[in-house]
Write an enzyme that holds these catalytic residues in place. Structure first.
Site, short mmCIF file in Angstrom:
data_model
loop_
_atom_site.label_atom_id
_atom_site.label_comp_id
_atom_site.label_asym_id
_atom_site.label_seq_id
_atom_site.Cartn_x
_atom_site.Cartn_y
_atom_site.Cartn_z
CE LYS A 18 1.12 2.41 14.65
NZ LYS A 18 0.97 2.71 13.24
CD GLU A 38 -0.91 0.83 3.61
OE1 GLU A 38 -1.28 1.99 3.33
OE2 GLU A 38 -1.06 0.31 4.73
N1 PSU Z 1 -2.56 1.81 10.72
C1 PSU Z 1 -1.23 1.94 10.85
N2 PSU Z 1 -0.52 2.58 9.88
C2 PSU Z 1 -1.11 3.10 8.77
C3 PSU Z 1 -2.52 2.94 8.63
C4 PSU Z 1 -3.20 2.30 9.62
O1 PSU Z 1 -0.69 1.48 11.83
O2 PSU Z 1 -0.42 3.71 7.93
C5 PSU Z 1 -3.19 3.45 7.38
C6 PSU Z 1 -3.49 2.26 6.44
O3 PSU Z 1 -3.32 2.69 5.10
C7 PSU Z 1 -4.95 1.98 6.70
C8 PSU Z 1 -5.48 3.37 6.98
O4 PSU Z 1 -5.63 1.36 5.64
O5 PSU Z 1 -4.46 4.01 7.72
C9 PSU Z 1 -6.80 3.36 7.73
O6 PSU Z 1 -7.33 4.65 7.73
P1 PSU Z 1 -8.85 4.85 8.24
O7 PSU Z 1 -8.81 4.47 9.68
O8 PSU Z 1 -9.14 6.29 8.00
O9 PSU Z 1 -9.69 3.90 7.42
#
Ligand code: PSU
Ligand code: MN
Length: 325
Positions: free
Chosen positions: A163, A25
């Site tokens: 996380k 990604e």
């Molecule tokens: N969690 C992490 N590092 C990240 C992300 C999540 O520890 O970089 C990023 C990933 O790309 C994940 C996104 O798909 O954040 C999720 O964002 P949201 O919670 O807005 O869907």
């Protein structure tokens, strides 16, 4: 080639020949890691995938096209736009049609990267942490689109769990409801990204890539569309103290509430604050687990490719969502 999708020739050739490919990604490059660690780490992840005998396919939207497989210049472009203010757009399922229509650039989240991998016919994807159910969901209804994507799109996502900025028990409940198997790779407990053990059980433990491949095979052979989450604990030597992480998370979440930060900005904000609150330690840990996940994903891709050849299955997992092209 479809107007909206461009697959790098090396990736296309590998897919055609049935060689293992690992999707990667780009939100972690543009929004998850600070510069210059982001470029260096993105390239190191690709190198690790290659060392393990698979072809890396980093995914992003550039000039209004979904690009599967990037070169160094593309990665630098995603990295330099930096985090936050006026930077590159963070693209999840909702945002994909918007950036494509605008001919714009975007860094893809786990959800959008899964969609792109599925379109290209890539079955295995490596990342750091997935999005999930946020703490305080009772009032915010903030649930990452990553979870819904795992429910419907047939890609295996190799990660270090999620996380602790998230509500991990609720995240696992959601995955159960949506029928997403959660595999612990060499562990019985769901890993919590920086920390190894948080006490929540996984659905099954697999100790080898071949075992994981058999789960993918069984799921998709039955046309049970949707993803599989493969959770790999951070290497012991790189793990942070769970209590230190928890204290930092509580502070970061409180600050986000105070400043009324929500929606797609919340995850990047929490990641940045966590990094500041734990000092450089969290960055080193992040890098270590990303490389580890990339290696496991390459092994899983190789094992799944072998299994499909042995059982004469089509190269791609079944999906009803691929466009006709
Ligand atoms: N969690 C992490 N590092 C990240 C992300 C999540 O520890 O970089 C990023 C990933 O790309 C994940 C996104 O798909 O954040 C999720 O964002 P949201 O919670 O807005 O869907
Ligand atoms: Mn959200």
């Amino acid at each position: 080639m479809h107007d909206y999708l461009a697959i790098q020739p090396e990736v296309q050739a590998a897919l055609k020949a049935g060689r293992p490919v690992v999707a990667l990604e780009s939100t972690l490059i543009s929004h998850g890691l600070p510069s210059p660690t982001n470029v260096e780490t993105a390239l190191a992840i690709e190198a690790t995938v290659r060392e393990r005998g698979a072809v890396p396919a980093t995914i992003a939207v550039l000039d209004g096209r979904i690009r599967v497989g990037l070169d160094q210049e593309d990665i630098a472009r995603l990295a330099e736009s930096g985090r936050g203010k006026g930077g590159i757009r963070k693209v999840s399922r909702r945002d994909l049609p918007l950036v494509l229509a605008q001919g714009a650039d975007g860094a893809t989240t786990v959800a959008a990267t899964m969609i792109a991998a599925d379109l290209a016919g890539i079955a295995v994807f490596a990342t750091g942490g997935i999005g999930g159910v946020h703490r305080g969901v009772e009032t915010t209804l903030d649930i990452s689109a990553d979870l819904e994507e795992l429910a419907t799109t047939s890609v295996a996502v190799v990660c270090a769990g999620a996380k602790a900025i998230l509500d991990l028990p609720k995240t696992l409940e959601y995955l159960e409801t949506k029928g997403v198997p959660v595999i612990g790779f060499g562990t019985d407990r769901f890993p919590a990204f920086y920390a190894t053990a948080m006490g929540l059980p996984v659905d099954a433990r697999c100790d080898t890539a071949a075992e994981v491949a058999r789960v993918l095979h069984a799921k998709w052979r039955l046309n049970l569309d949707g993803g599989v989450l493969v959770a790999v604990p951070i290497p012991e030597a790189a793990a942070l103290d769970a209590q230190v992480v928890e204290d930092a998370v509580r502070q970061a979440v409180a600050q986000a509430n105070d400043r009324d930060i929500k929606g797609k900005d919340l995850t990047p904000f929490l990641l940045r604050r966590l990094e500041e609150l734990t000092g450089g330690a969290s960055l080193a840990a992040n890098r270590a687990l990303l490389l580890n996940n990339a290696a496991v994903a390459a092994d899983v891709a190789a094992a799944y490719t072998r299994l499909r050849v042995e059982t004469a299955l089509p190269r791609r997992p079944p999906s009803s969502k691929r466009p006709l092209y």
